[in-house]
Design a protein around this motif. Sequence first.
Motif, short mmCIF file in Angstrom:
data_model
loop_
_atom_site.label_atom_id
_atom_site.label_comp_id
_atom_site.label_asym_id
_atom_site.label_seq_id
_atom_site.Cartn_x
_atom_site.Cartn_y
_atom_site.Cartn_z
N THR A 115 20.22 1.22 0.85
CA THR A 115 18.88 1.72 0.53
C THR A 115 18.25 2.39 1.74
OG1 THR A 115 17.84 -0.39 1.05
CG2 THR A 115 18.47 -0.01 -1.26
N ASP A 116 17.35 3.31 1.47
CA ASP A 116 16.58 3.96 2.53
C ASP A 116 15.13 4.09 2.07
OD1 ASP A 116 16.39 6.21 0.82
OD2 ASP A 116 18.05 7.22 1.80
N GLU A 117 14.32 4.77 2.87
CA GLU A 117 12.89 4.85 2.56
C GLU A 117 12.60 5.48 1.20
OE1 GLU A 117 14.47 8.06 5.00
OE2 GLU A 117 14.21 5.98 5.53
N SER A 118 13.49 6.34 0.71
CA SER A 118 13.25 6.97 -0.60
C SER A 118 13.24 5.94 -1.74
CB SER A 118 14.29 8.05 -0.87
OG SER A 118 15.57 7.48 -1.06
N ASP A 119 13.88 4.79 -1.52
CA ASP A 119 13.90 3.75 -2.54
C ASP A 119 12.56 3.02 -2.66
OD1 ASP A 119 16.76 3.64 -3.52
OD2 ASP A 119 17.04 3.53 -1.35
N PHE A 120 11.67 3.28 -1.71
CA PHE A 120 10.38 2.58 -1.69
C PHE A 120 9.21 3.55 -1.82
CE2 PHE A 120 13.55 0.12 0.58
CZ PHE A 120 13.49 -1.08 -0.11
N ALA A 121 9.48 4.71 -2.41
CA ALA A 121 8.43 5.71 -2.61
C ALA A 121 7.27 5.09 -3.39
CB ALA A 121 8.98 6.92 -3.36
N GLY A 122 6.06 5.37 -2.94
CA GLY A 122 4.88 4.81 -3.58
C GLY A 122 4.40 3.52 -2.93
N PHE A 123 5.21 3.00 -1.99
CA PHE A 123 4.85 1.75 -1.32
C PHE A 123 4.73 1.95 0.20
CE2 PHE A 123 6.87 0.61 -5.26
CZ PHE A 123 5.99 -0.34 -5.79
N GLU A 124 4.57 3.20 0.62
CA GLU A 124 4.54 3.51 2.05
C GLU A 124 3.44 2.78 2.81
OE1 GLU A 124 6.45 6.82 -0.18
OE2 GLU A 124 4.52 5.81 -0.39
N ASP A 125 2.38 2.37 2.11
CA ASP A 125 1.28 1.69 2.79
C ASP A 125 1.54 0.19 2.96
OD1 ASP A 125 1.07 1.16 0.09
OD2 ASP A 125 -1.12 1.23 0.05
N ASN A 126 2.67 -0.31 2.49
CA ASN A 126 2.99 -1.72 2.65
C ASN A 126 3.18 -2.03 4.13
OD1 ASN A 126 5.18 -3.92 3.04
ND2 ASN A 126 4.35 -4.30 1.01
N GLU A 127 2.51 -3.08 4.58
CA GLU A 127 2.54 -3.46 5.99
C GLU A 127 3.96 -3.64 6.51
OE1 GLU A 127 1.19 -7.33 8.70
OE2 GLU A 127 0.75 -7.32 6.54
N TYR A 128 4.82 -4.25 5.71
CA TYR A 128 6.16 -4.54 6.20
C TYR A 128 7.09 -3.34 6.13
CZ TYR A 128 4.78 -9.14 7.25
OH TYR A 128 4.14 -10.20 7.84
N LEU A 129 6.83 -2.41 5.26
CA LEU A 129 7.60 -1.17 5.30
C LEU A 129 7.22 -0.37 6.55
CD1 LEU A 129 7.68 0.06 1.59
CD2 LEU A 129 9.50 -1.00 2.92
N GLN A 130 5.96 -0.41 6.92
CA GLN A 130 5.53 0.26 8.16
C GLN A 130 6.13 -0.43 9.38
OE1 GLN A 130 1.24 0.41 7.94
NE2 GLN A 130 1.27 1.79 6.18
N LYS A 131 6.17 -1.76 9.36
CA LYS A 131 6.79 -2.50 10.47
C LYS A 131 8.29 -2.19 10.55
CE LYS A 131 3.63 -6.40 10.85
NZ LYS A 131 3.50 -7.86 10.86
N GLU A 132 8.91 -2.04 9.41
CA GLU A 132 10.35 -1.74 9.37
C GLU A 132 10.65 -0.45 10.16
OE1 GLU A 132 14.40 -2.10 8.12
OE2 GLU A 132 12.79 -3.53 7.77
N VAL A 133 9.81 0.54 10.01
CA VAL A 133 9.99 1.79 10.74
C VAL A 133 9.97 1.51 12.24
CG1 VAL A 133 8.94 4.04 11.26
CG2 VAL A 133 9.07 3.23 8.89
N GLU A 134 9.02 0.71 12.69
CA GLU A 134 8.90 0.38 14.11
C GLU A 134 10.08 -0.49 14.58
OE1 GLU A 134 6.73 1.88 16.07
OE2 GLU A 134 6.09 2.91 14.24
N TRP A 135 10.50 -1.43 13.76
CA TRP A 135 11.64 -2.27 14.13
C TRP A 135 12.90 -1.43 14.34
CZ3 TRP A 135 10.50 -6.04 9.57
CH2 TRP A 135 9.43 -6.88 9.89
#
Length: 142
Positions: A115-135
Amino acid sequence: MKYMLIMRATDDAKKAYKEMDFNEVITKMGQYNEQLIKAGVLLAGDGLSDDVETTGFVVDFSSTPPAVTDGPYGETHELFNGFWIIQVNSKEEAAEWASRCPLGPGSKLEVRRVTDESDFAGFEDNEYLQKEVEWRKAAENA
């Protein structure tokens, strides 16, 4: 696109493997890995111990807390014994690389897209998806 190639072997394949020249097995797998590396598609890969009775275990989430039990894994007709993660441009390219793997009868490669970020379209504002980018950025720089 990232794909995971999951190596599985049936009991028949495991028996045949034990009769093979182990140096030849290492050489063939090494040559395959070298092809993946030279093509620039290999991101990760490893074999897994088949000594499930002493090193493996199962975490079963059917209860609270989850139950941890030693291997073997119950009734298994196939053992998951290794993997590769590759970065390719298409499903077809992943299939091409998987088809080149030097496995014999009774062995299989299950190929799954990672999976990649396209699988989570519409949930970009989720705190943990944002943290995932930083991790991921931190891991790349480590």
